[in-house]
Structure formats: C-alpha cells, structure tokens
Write an enzyme that holds these catalytic residues in place. Structure first.
Site, PDB file in Angstrom:
ATOM      1  N   ASP A 298       1.098  -1.082   0.335  1.00  0.00           N
ATOM      2  CA  ASP A 298      -0.105   0.079   0.173  1.00  0.00           C
ATOM      3  C   ASP A 298       0.376   1.524  -0.124  1.00  0.00           C
ATOM      4  O   ASP A 298       1.967   1.251   0.174  1.00  0.00           O
ATOM      5  CB  ASP A 298      -0.515   0.201   1.647  1.00  0.00           C
ATOM      6  CG  ASP A 298      -1.652   0.874   1.421  1.00  0.00           C
ATOM      7  OD1 ASP A 298      -2.306   2.039   0.540  1.00  0.00           O
ATOM      8  OD2 ASP A 298      -1.577   1.736   2.767  1.00  0.00           O
TER       9      ASP A 298
ATOM     10  N   ASP B 262       0.188   5.427   0.692  1.00  0.00           N
ATOM     11  CA  ASP B 262      -0.452   6.389   2.081  1.00  0.00           C
ATOM     12  C   ASP B 262      -0.362   5.408   3.353  1.00  0.00           C
ATOM     13  O   ASP B 262      -1.301   4.922   3.150  1.00  0.00           O
ATOM     14  CB  ASP B 262      -0.979   7.332   1.764  1.00  0.00           C
ATOM     15  CG  ASP B 262      -1.142   8.326   0.286  1.00  0.00           C
ATOM     16  OD1 ASP B 262       0.131   8.109   0.194  1.00  0.00           O
ATOM     17  OD2 ASP B 262      -2.022   8.480  -0.126  1.00  0.00           O
TER      18      ASP B 262
ATOM     19  N   ARG C 200     -10.903  -0.946  -7.467  1.00  0.00           N
ATOM     20  CA  ARG C 200     -10.826  -0.513  -6.098  1.00  0.00           C
ATOM     21  C   ARG C 200     -10.649  -1.585  -4.424  1.00  0.00           C
ATOM     22  O   ARG C 200     -11.666  -2.253  -4.971  1.00  0.00           O
ATOM     23  CB  ARG C 200     -12.037   0.138  -5.285  1.00  0.00           C
ATOM     24  CG  ARG C 200     -12.005   1.040  -4.605  1.00  0.00           C
ATOM     25  CD  ARG C 200     -13.208   1.804  -4.197  1.00  0.00           C
ATOM     26  NE  ARG C 200     -13.319   2.855  -2.761  1.00  0.00           N
ATOM     27  CZ  ARG C 200     -12.779   3.193  -2.051  1.00  0.00           C
ATOM     28  NH1 ARG C 200     -11.901   3.339  -2.883  1.00  0.00           N
ATOM     29  NH2 ARG C 200     -12.908   3.729  -1.100  1.00  0.00           N
ATOM     30  N   LYS C 201      -9.387  -1.351  -3.726  1.00  0.00           N
ATOM     31  CA  LYS C 201      -8.716  -2.558  -2.843  1.00  0.00           C
ATOM     32  C   LYS C 201     -10.258  -2.375  -1.822  1.00  0.00           C
ATOM     33  O   LYS C 201     -10.682  -1.377  -1.675  1.00  0.00           O
ATOM     34  CB  LYS C 201      -8.051  -2.219  -1.838  1.00  0.00           C
ATOM     35  CG  LYS C 201      -6.694  -1.981  -2.916  1.00  0.00           C
ATOM     36  CD  LYS C 201      -5.392  -1.936  -2.043  1.00  0.00           C
ATOM     37  CE  LYS C 201      -5.596  -0.878  -1.986  1.00  0.00           C
ATOM     38  NZ  LYS C 201      -3.873  -0.100  -0.902  1.00  0.00           N
TER      39      LYS C 201
ATOM     40  N   ASN D 261      -5.255   2.590  -3.741  1.00  0.00           N
ATOM     41  CA  ASN D 261      -6.566   3.762  -4.721  1.00  0.00           C
ATOM     42  C   ASN D 261      -6.149   5.121  -4.200  1.00  0.00           C
ATOM     43  O   ASN D 261      -5.939   5.192  -3.390  1.00  0.00           O
ATOM     44  CB  ASN D 261      -7.924   2.818  -3.132  1.00  0.00           C
ATOM     45  CG  ASN D 261      -8.148   1.418  -3.295  1.00  0.00           C
ATOM     46  OD1 ASN D 261      -7.678   1.127  -4.449  1.00  0.00           O
ATOM     47  ND2 ASN D 261      -9.147   1.581  -2.058  1.00  0.00           N
ATOM     48  N   GLN D 262      -6.852   5.700  -5.927  1.00  0.00           N
ATOM     49  CA  GLN D 262      -6.745   7.207  -5.923  1.00  0.00           C
ATOM     50  C   GLN D 262      -7.908   7.554  -6.205  1.00  0.00           C
ATOM     51  O   GLN D 262      -8.324   7.794  -7.193  1.00  0.00           O
ATOM     52  CB  GLN D 262      -5.297   7.652  -6.517  1.00  0.00           C
ATOM     53  CG  GLN D 262      -4.201   7.258  -5.938  1.00  0.00           C
ATOM     54  CD  GLN D 262      -3.765   7.205  -4.713  1.00  0.00           C
ATOM     55  OE1 GLN D 262      -4.276   8.488  -4.231  1.00  0.00           O
ATOM     56  NE2 GLN D 262      -3.477   6.870  -4.039  1.00  0.00           N
TER      57      GLN D 262
END
Ligand SMILES: [Zn+2]
Length: 436
Positions: A252, A254, A355-356, A295-296
């Site tokens: 991951d 952030d 998307r996780k 994921n953004q």
C-alpha cells in the site's frame, strides 16, 4: 521472431585491463566465457539466426573468436571500423547490409532477457524503435527515459541530472529492436541515446519503451564484473529460471511507504516514512518483486488529475532511488463508488473491480509481471489491504503506521502485525528462511 542481431563491440576494456590485459571488452570472460559468447548463445536459443558484430579495438581477436558463427548455430559477420564512430555510427553507415528489422546490443552487457517476448512486443505495437528499460537502484546517475501514458518515449535525460529535477526511474539498458527503414545514414560519430533516439522522437517516429524486470547489467568495471559473476553463479542469469512466476511483496502507499496526510493531491506532500528504502532493499535482495497497489479516489472526485498522481509516483520512485530502492510497478485505482462530490468525474464514479479490497490490481500485476500470488505478500495499514490480500490469496501484514488498521471497514485478520515496514520486511524474510 526477429532473426538478426547487431552487437556493438568496439569498446576497449580499459577499466578491466588490470584484470585481463589488452583485450576487447566483448571478450572479457564472465564465468569462464566471453560476454560475446553469452550474448550469441542467448540469441541463438531465441531463434536468432544471424549476427553482425561491429568491432573496432583489436577487432581481429573478435573475428578469430567467432569465426563464421557456426559453432554458435548462426551466421556471423564481423565488420571492422577504421576510426571510432560512437556506438551507432558504423551501423548507420552500413544500413544497406542489414535486414529490415534487428536487435541491437552493446558488447558489455550480460542479460537473461526473453528476446522472443520483446520481439513480439515490438511487432504487435508496430514500433519503429523499441528500447528495453527498467528501474534501477541509482536513477540519479543513470541515463533515463521519459514516456507518455502509452509507453511512447517522449524525451531522454542523460546523467548528470540537475539536483532539483525528478524523473521516472526508467533506465535505458542498451538493448533495442530497430526498424532499418526508420534509420537514416549519417556520417561520423553517432550515438544511439544522444543522436539516433532523439532524432527519431523529433521526427515523430514511434519509439517505445519496453519495461521489464528481467536481468540486464553491464560489466564494464571490476566492481560490476564481480557483481555479474556472483549473479551468474547464483542462477540469476538462468532464463528458464527467471521465467518462472516470481514472489512479490504488494505494498500500500499512504501510511505504509509514506507519511499518511489525508489524500495526497500533489507531489510536494510526499514524505517517505523512515526506513522505507532499507526495508524495500532487503526484500529486493531476497528476490521479491515490489509492486505498489493504491486506491486513488482523488482522481474520481476531481481533486487530482492523472498527471498529478503520476507526478506523485515519479517523486515516490525518485525518493526511493535516493535510498537505493526501486519498485517494479505502481498500479492504481482511479475510481470511487459514491457520487456527490463537487468537480467529480462521472465516468470514474463506478463500482469497479480494482478498488481495494477488489483484487483486479493484483491480478493484473500477476499477469503483466509474471508473479505468483501464492508465494506473495501484502503490506498495508488499512483493513481493506488485509481484506484484499485474503481475497487475492496473499499473505498479509498490517503495519501500525498510518491508519494502523483502526479504520474499522473490514474484519479480515492479518497473518502478522508489525510496527512498521522495516519490521514487516523482517517478518517476511524470517518466514522465507523458515520455509527454506
Ligand atoms: Zn477501480
């Protein structure tokens, strides 16, 4: 399959002369065999049937060594340059003797590259020129390539780089596929990266970057030669072996690699957590591929553009490069399921598979990078990372940095909990040792 190979072998082994005396660099032995022989054998196994070797310094030694090439299973011609013409000059002056399409290698590079796959890539994309590129652990003093989102080369940045610049960690590894018709005869000294590629880009020709994690390294100094020798002994140059699906550590972003600061919308906010580079280096050393899955939703919500996020990832890779670490790839999900944000992009406001905790990013990475999910790990700070790992069949470690699993979104249990990335990497290495 492209069946012709050009080897540019004019170089003196100056920096290796203390070890081998006066021999051309292409004849320097690695594991008891000249580099040139390693290259011809690799090409012959991939179906290459003919080679042209451009020799300069002590060319007669090279000519004598290869003969007509029949002992390597191919037809080899050696052309001798009278005066040094750079790595491309002699090729450009003899285009009429070369076939329509060919590989180019420099004579000081050891590799375990699937040439058939690269050849297919070039032909499938109808490229004029394809350059093999890869990330390395010292991008700041390497010649770098800049591409657009489609992998088309848009610029070349040769070292040294200005201290305030940030580039993608995409290093030109000196292996190309070339369309003869894209090249133009040119007099005098010519260089592939300084003259040929910039000329092609300026003329609008389709110059593509072929990004791969396969082994490719030059052996032009005693230190590099020693490293390549060690890699050869440990099997890293065994193509069959390197074609087996590899174990990876998915990461991951952030809160795991960098300090969690809400949603990052600009590269200026990116700050690596302490020890990130060292942790990734130790995993790389143990043979793991390293892949970020992030994921953004900032993109779907209109808070950051694809370009902003690309700049954040460029910065991430650059900062990692300063610590001697690099990633194989970054996969991102730009989507978000909930509508109602000002400036949102309706086309991205969907319930997607990536998307996780969706697993599409991991599946795509396994396919594109030849990874073995069962042997792989996920490290993250959110419960969605752990839930995704469970669904994708990865073992999972929750780190106590960032959100530290306190988001309460999913209830999947991690295999381990670690204080930070460094501790998580140590756990993975311990597990690997215990299993060996
Ligand atoms: Zn998505």
């Amino acid at each position: 399959m492209i069946d012709h190979l050009v080897i540019v072998a004019g170089g003196k082994g100056t920096r290796l002369s203390a070890l081998f005396g006066n021999i051309p660099k292409a004849l320097v032995p690695v594991g008891g065999k000249p580099v040139l022989q390693h290259q011809l054998e690799l090409a012959a196994r991939a179906g290459v049937r003919a080679a042209t070797i451009y020799a300069g310094f002590l060319a007669d030694q090279i000519a004598e060594f290869v003969g007509d090439g029949s002992r390597f299973g191919m037809k080899v011609a050696v052309r001798v340059e009278d005066a040094p013409l750079g790595n491309a000059g002699a090729v450009l002056q003899s285009l009429d003797t070369l076939p329509e399409r060919f590989f180019v290698m420099y004579g000081d590079v050891m590799m375990a590259v699937d040439l058939e796959r690269m050849s297919r890539f070039h032909e499938d994309h109808a490229a004029a020129f394809t350059a093999f590129v890869h990330p390395n652990d010292h991008p700041f003093d390497s010649d770098l390539i800049e591409t657009d989102a489609e992998g088309r080369v848009t610029a070349l940045h040769n070292a040294p780089h200005a201290p305030d610049r940030v580039y993608d960690n995409l290093v030109n590894a000196a292996l190309y596929v070339v369309e003869r018709n894209a090249l133009k005869p040119a007099p005098g000294k010519q260089d592939f990266t300084k003259d040929v590629m910039p000329g092609l880009i300026a003329s609008g020709a389709k110059v593509l970057a072929y990004r791969s994690a396969e082994y490719i390294k030059d052996m032009g100094t005693p230190e590099r030669l020693a490293r390549v020798e060690a890699d050869l002994k440990s099997g890293k140059l065994d193509l069959a072996d390197s074609n087996k699906p590899r174990a990876a550590v998915f990461l991951d972003r952030d809160g795991t690699l960098n300090v969690e600061k809400g949603f990052l919308a600009s590269q200026n906010g990116l700050e690596l957590l302490p020890g990130t580079g060292a942790a990734l280096k130790s995993l790389r050393q143990a043979g793991y591929s390293l892949v970020v899955v992030t994921n953004q939703p900032v993109i779907a919500r209109g808070e950051a553009s694809e370009d902003d996020v690309a700049a954040i990832h460029r910065r991430l890779e650059w900062e990692l490069g300063k610590e001697g670490a690099y990633l194989d790839a970054v996969y991102l999900c730009p989507h978000h399921p909930d509508k109602g944000f000002t400036g949102e992009r309706p086309e991205l406001k969907i319930a997607c598979q990536c998307r996780k905790p969706g697993t599409a990013m991991v599946e795509q990475a396994c396919r594109e990078l030849n990874l073995n999910a069962k042997a792989s790990w996920m490290i993250g700070d959110q419960t969605r990372d752990i839930e995704m790992a469970r669904r994708a069949g990865l073992r999972a470690i929750l780190v106590r940095t960032g959100t530290a699993g306190r988001d309460g979104n999913f209830s999947a249990t991690p295999d381990f909990i670690a204080d930070d990335l460094r501790a998580a990497a140590d756990m993975i290495l311990e597990q690997k040792q215990a299993a060996a």
